[in-house]
Design an enzyme around this catalytic site. Structure first.
Site, mmCIF file in Angstrom:
data_model
loop_
_atom_site.group_PDB
_atom_site.id
_atom_site.type_symbol
_atom_site.label_atom_id
_atom_site.label_comp_id
_atom_site.label_asym_id
_atom_site.label_seq_id
_atom_site.Cartn_x
_atom_site.Cartn_y
_atom_site.Cartn_z
ATOM 1 N N GLU A 207 131.214 3.873 9.425
ATOM 2 C CA GLU A 207 131.602 5.282 9.256
ATOM 3 C C GLU A 207 131.824 5.942 10.610
ATOM 4 O O GLU A 207 132.814 6.644 10.843
ATOM 5 C CB GLU A 207 130.491 6.055 8.518
ATOM 6 C CG GLU A 207 130.295 5.694 7.061
ATOM 7 C CD GLU A 207 129.253 4.599 6.859
ATOM 8 O OE1 GLU A 207 129.047 3.755 7.772
ATOM 9 O OE2 GLU A 207 128.661 4.568 5.764
ATOM 10 N N GLY A 260 116.208 4.755 14.486
ATOM 11 C CA GLY A 260 117.297 5.707 14.231
ATOM 12 C C GLY A 260 116.803 7.047 13.712
ATOM 13 O O GLY A 260 117.191 8.109 14.200
ATOM 14 N N ARG A 261 115.916 7.028 12.712
ATOM 15 C CA ARG A 261 115.469 8.300 12.119
ATOM 16 C C ARG A 261 114.400 8.975 12.971
ATOM 17 O O ARG A 261 113.890 10.024 12.596
ATOM 18 C CB ARG A 261 114.993 8.080 10.682
ATOM 19 C CG ARG A 261 113.906 7.048 10.519
ATOM 20 C CD ARG A 261 113.720 6.695 9.042
ATOM 21 N NE ARG A 261 112.851 5.541 8.848
ATOM 22 C CZ ARG A 261 113.249 4.277 8.909
ATOM 23 N NH1 ARG A 261 114.508 3.983 9.182
ATOM 24 N NH2 ARG A 261 112.398 3.286 8.702
ATOM 25 N N HIS A 377 115.454 31.048 -7.830
ATOM 26 C CA HIS A 377 116.350 31.480 -8.902
ATOM 27 C C HIS A 377 117.128 30.309 -9.473
ATOM 28 O O HIS A 377 118.130 30.503 -10.161
ATOM 29 C CB HIS A 377 117.292 32.564 -8.366
ATOM 30 C CG HIS A 377 116.542 33.758 -7.857
ATOM 31 N ND1 HIS A 377 116.133 34.785 -8.676
ATOM 32 C CD2 HIS A 377 116.050 34.040 -6.626
ATOM 33 C CE1 HIS A 377 115.454 35.674 -7.962
ATOM 34 N NE2 HIS A 377 115.380 35.240 -6.714
ATOM 35 N N LYS A 487 125.890 -2.406 2.068
ATOM 36 C CA LYS A 487 126.851 -2.562 3.175
ATOM 37 C C LYS A 487 127.532 -3.926 3.083
ATOM 38 O O LYS A 487 128.743 -4.054 3.276
ATOM 39 C CB LYS A 487 126.134 -2.480 4.535
ATOM 40 C CG LYS A 487 125.620 -1.105 4.917
ATOM 41 C CD LYS A 487 124.989 -1.164 6.317
ATOM 42 C CE LYS A 487 124.180 0.071 6.619
ATOM 43 N NZ LYS A 487 123.409 -0.002 7.868
HETATM 44 O O1 F6P Z 1 122.081 2.392 7.124
HETATM 45 C C1 F6P Z 1 120.943 3.088 7.528
HETATM 46 C C2 F6P Z 1 120.937 3.322 9.015
HETATM 47 O O2 F6P Z 1 120.735 2.136 9.685
HETATM 48 C C3 F6P Z 1 119.880 4.364 9.398
HETATM 49 O O3 F6P Z 1 118.628 3.819 9.526
HETATM 50 C C4 F6P Z 1 120.468 4.892 10.659
HETATM 51 O O4 F6P Z 1 119.877 6.113 11.030
HETATM 52 C C5 F6P Z 1 121.918 5.014 10.276
HETATM 53 O O5 F6P Z 1 122.163 3.886 9.458
HETATM 54 C C6 F6P Z 1 122.897 5.055 11.405
HETATM 55 O O6 F6P Z 1 122.808 3.927 12.221
HETATM 56 P P1 F6P Z 1 123.422 3.903 13.671
HETATM 57 O O7 F6P Z 1 122.756 4.974 14.468
HETATM 58 O O8 F6P Z 1 123.150 2.534 14.216
HETATM 59 O O9 F6P Z 1 124.897 4.170 13.552
#
Ligand code: F6P
Length: 514
Positions: A207, A260-261, A377, A487
């Site tokens: 993406e 990542g998170r 609401h 994926k």
């Molecule tokens: O598909 C999940 C994931 O791997 C998340 O854990 C991560 O935050 C997101 O995709 C984006 O990944 P990246 O930062 O490698 O593009």
């Protein structure tokens, strides 16, 4: 007893305890409020020392002395202190991927070498931000930040929360591969004064890479001579960003050991620093560091994240609640529920323990939420009278974020507190359709003001709460293999040659993708 037997005995004991109602708990213990509602001061340097704090009120949950003792025994059996020390000293606690989880090093707590590395990377990050603000890349009015999941949700939340009164640069966060998202950002930006940030830990996410290509094409189509020269890459795979065409001077790396998170504190926070300035970004890190310090040095139920995890486990494992909701009575925190959804559900939505055994009960509840008073609401009917018991978190700020008639903020806060009171008290009525059962739990986080430091602290609190829950459950919160299969199937569809189930085949054919 073996460790497994001790853990089982702790859960069995917890399951056997009586469950008094909230009203009974308040009536039985005059010290309840003092025990379960505490204020944490965050001392933050802002030119001069400014004290801001957060009240964490867990008194309207069903934790009582017996459950607190039971969960404390469980935490000991799960070696909470040892696992916390392992997290904070950079041990490889993400066992399935053989990695440490070093987000706290970004805030100054961790293995010495990691803290040092984070300091050096922040210095570089700061130089680039300040150079761009000073005009090193020409006029920059807009920034399109492209990333998804952890590379987007944190920046989007922080920018939305902290720039309501204006931003140094107009930032648009684009996550979705649906071109409508990118088109919307393009329509709001002038290509001549737009910078593109490509944020991806792996620098392989389809993406993000596809959106980044479209952004480059858009710049070229509008006469920007060197589109790659307008790109900043934020990644743990700098070599891939170089290969893709970004100049090394505009790559801000972060360590592989930052998940990542959990990456908002690293260079993934670049758009935040661009929008609010480095000083405010540093305060944001300081607020998180104050929570790290509390988390590292406070034991038992006084540890706010562990206390919250005790209550979370009470509701998921002892009371059968399948969801938990977060309602921010603050428009600036509208994106907090989506941020928490990834943090909690991607971390703890697991079915095996960190040793690979099936878990013997539910793990993460479904996190959801919204903003008050809007949600009152729309969905609060179910919270008050539905058949699902939903533990609710309320978040509100004593200082208002607006300059309108103070009536706005007064009504907002009154409603927030009224909801918690109503959920707990309930009301009898002869007409059962008008009766409220009450005894419905909530917790409240009341902040003095929504400053960068307070936002950093709120997010770090939730990170440690998520970790504490994982420790009590015996699971690894730092991997996310559950996202892979979909994926892989999408790739297989793209390549062709694989036959799927009849339903999927028919959908592919109808959409012209077969
Ligand atoms: O598909 C999940 C994931 O791997 C998340 O854990 C991560 O935050 C997101 O995709 C984006 O990944 P990246 O930062 O490698 O593009």
């Amino acid at each position: 007893m073996s460790i497994n037997e001790t853990v089982k005995a702790a859960w069995d004991h917890l399951k056997s305890l009586p469950k008094p109602t909230l009203a009974e708990l308040f009536a039985a213990d005059a010290g309840r409020l003092a025990k379960l509602s505490s204020r944490l001061e965050l001392a933050v340097v802002d030119g001069e020392e400014e004290a801001v704090g957060i009240r964490f009120d867990w008194s309207k949950t069903h934790l009582d002395d017996a459950h607190i003792a039971g969960f404390t025994a469980l935490a000991a059996a799960m070696d909470f202190a040892g696992r916390r020390a392992a997290l904070l000293s950079g041990d490889k606690i993400n066992v399935t991927e053989g990695r440490a989880a070093e987000h706290t090093a970004q805030r100054g707590m961790g293995r010495d070498s990691s803290v040092e590395e984070a300091g050096a990377l922040h210095a570089r990050h700061r130089s680039l931000v300040e150079a761009i603000h000073a005009g090193a890349l020409g006029e920059v009015k807009h920034l399109i930040h492209i990333g998804i999941g952890g590379s987007a949700l944190g920046p989007a939340l922080a920018i939305d929360a902290l720039t309501r009164d204006g931003a140094m640069v107009d930032v648009h966060v684009v996550a979705n591969i649906d071109g409508c998202a990118m088109e919307q950002a393009m329509a709001a930006c002038d290509p001549a004064t737009t910078l593109i940030a490509v944020a991806s830990k792996t620098f392989t996410t389809i993406e993000t890479i596809t959106n980044a290509h479209s952004a480059l094409n858009w710049l070229s189509a509008h006469g920007v001579e060197d589109p790659y020269g307008r790109v900043v890459a934020l990644t743990a795979a700098p070599e891939k960003a170089v290969e893709w065409g970004v100049d090394e001077t505009r790559i801000l790396p972060f360590p592989e050991s930052v998940g990542g998170r959990y990456s908002l504190w690293s260079s993934i926070g670049f758009p935040v620093a661009m929008a609010v300035g480095w000083e405010a970004f540093a305060q944001f890190l300081d607020g998180a560091a104050a929570i790290d310090h509390h988390f590292a040095t406070t034991d038992g139920v006084d540890n706010l994240a562990l206390r919250a995890a005790f209550a979370d486990q009470y509701y998921t494992r002892l009371a059968g609640c399948q969801t938990r909701a977060c309602f921010a009575y603050d428009e600036r925190l509208a994106l907090l529920p989506s941020y928490l959804q990834q943090l909690e559900m991607e971390s703890n939505g697991k079915s095996v323990t960190f040793t690979g055994e099936p878990v013997d009960g539910p793990t993460a509840p479904i996190t959801w939420g919204g903003v008050g008073t809007d949600a009152q609401h729309a969905v609060f009917q179910l919270l008050h009278q539905g058949t699902n018991i939903v533990p609710v978190d309320f978040i509100a700020s004593i200082a208002s974020g607006d300059d309108l008639d103070p009536a706005h903020h007064r009504i907002l806060l009154m409603n927030c507190f009224a909801q918690g009171a109503a959920l707990m008290a309930g009301r009898d009525a002869a007409d059962k359709a008008r009766a409220y059962s009450g005894n419905r739990p909530s917790a409240t986080m009341l902040v003095d003001d929504l400053t960068p430091a307070v936002l950093g602290a709120l997010i770090a609190f939730h990170e440690h709460r998520t970790f504490a829950n994982a420790v009590l459950l015996g699971i690894n919160p730092f991997d996310q293999f559950g996202v892979e299969l979909g994926k892989q199937i999408a790739n297989a569809i793209d390549k062709g040659g694989t036959t799927f189930d009849a339903s999927t085949e028919a959908l592919l054919a109808e959409a012209g993708l077969a």
